[in-house]
Motif scaffolding. Structure first.
Motif, PDB file in Angstrom:
ATOM      1  N   ALA A   1      39.880  -7.109  -6.374  1.00 18.43           N
ATOM      2  CA  ALA A   1      38.624  -7.153  -7.382  1.00 18.43           C
ATOM      3  C   ALA A   1      37.874  -6.142  -7.485  1.00 18.43           C
ATOM      4  CB  ALA A   1      37.855  -8.097  -7.240  1.00 18.43           C
ATOM      5  N   SER A   2      37.645  -5.403  -8.602  1.00 20.69           N
ATOM      6  CA  SER A   2      37.003  -4.243  -8.782  1.00 20.69           C
ATOM      7  C   SER A   2      35.205  -4.803  -9.021  1.00 20.69           C
ATOM      8  CB  SER A   2      37.176  -3.544  -9.927  1.00 20.69           C
ATOM      9  OG  SER A   2      36.798  -4.326 -11.152  1.00 20.69           O
ATOM     10  N   PRO A   3      34.254  -3.937  -8.983  1.00 27.10           N
ATOM     11  CA  PRO A   3      32.988  -4.391  -8.934  1.00 27.10           C
ATOM     12  C   PRO A   3      32.641  -4.569 -10.435  1.00 27.10           C
ATOM     13  CG  PRO A   3      33.042  -2.126  -7.984  1.00 27.10           C
ATOM     14  CD  PRO A   3      34.523  -2.589  -8.340  1.00 27.10           C
ATOM     15  N   LEU A   4      33.466  -4.209 -11.546  1.00 28.68           N
ATOM     16  CA  LEU A   4      33.327  -4.551 -12.748  1.00 28.68           C
ATOM     17  C   LEU A   4      33.817  -5.939 -13.018  1.00 28.68           C
ATOM     18  CD1 LEU A   4      33.609  -1.100 -14.324  1.00 28.68           C
ATOM     19  CD2 LEU A   4      31.306  -2.438 -14.351  1.00 28.68           C
ATOM     20  N   PHE A   5      33.207  -6.753 -13.659  1.00 29.56           N
ATOM     21  CA  PHE A   5      33.678  -8.140 -14.258  1.00 29.56           C
ATOM     22  C   PHE A   5      34.560  -8.939 -12.976  1.00 29.56           C
ATOM     23  CE2 PHE A   5      33.137  -5.065 -17.870  1.00 29.56           C
ATOM     24  CZ  PHE A   5      31.833  -5.750 -18.120  1.00 29.56           C
ATOM     25  N   GLY A   6      34.676  -8.522 -11.791  1.00 33.50           N
ATOM     26  CA  GLY A   6      35.484  -9.216 -11.067  1.00 33.50           C
ATOM     27  C   GLY A   6      36.999  -8.994 -11.418  1.00 33.50           C
ATOM     28  N   MET A   7      37.298  -8.234 -12.293  1.00 31.75           N
ATOM     29  CA  MET A   7      38.570  -7.890 -12.675  1.00 31.75           C
ATOM     30  C   MET A   7      39.304  -7.064 -11.342  1.00 31.75           C
ATOM     31  SD  MET A   7      38.955  -7.081 -16.512  1.00 31.75           S
ATOM     32  CE  MET A   7      38.037  -5.793 -16.488  1.00 31.75           C
TER      33      MET A   7
END
Length: 91
Positions: free
Chosen positions: A44-50
């Protein structure tokens, strides 16, 4: 007249080479990165959990719009040069 035609050809070649290089690099890098770093791309990336792979895929949409607007602007410039060439040939 000949100088203007050479300028037109050089500008057109430069724009096409830049656009093709960016497209090939950006679009071919996603499958390459997914193949080389599958575990990292599925985190998961820090942006939006995507995941990073989905984030990169959505960034490609924005890149397509940016590259399209760049190409459109340059094409308008090349159209002006081509129009001057046509006017010069009709004389």
């Amino acid at each position: 007249m000949n100088n203007l035609f050479q300028q037109f050809r050089q500008e057109k070649k430069k724009v096409n080479i830049i656009a093709i290089f960016i497209l090939l690099f950006f679009y071919c890098s996603l499958p390459t990165v997914l193949t080389l770093f599958p575990v990292t791309m599925n985190k998961a990336s820090p942006l939006f959990g995507m995941t990073w792979s989905w984030l990169y895929a959505f960034i490609q949409i924005g890149m397509t719009w940016i590259l399209g607007s760049f190409y459109w602007r340059k094409a308008k410039q090349l159209d002006r040069i081509a129009e001057r060439l046509r006017k010069g040939m009709n004389k």
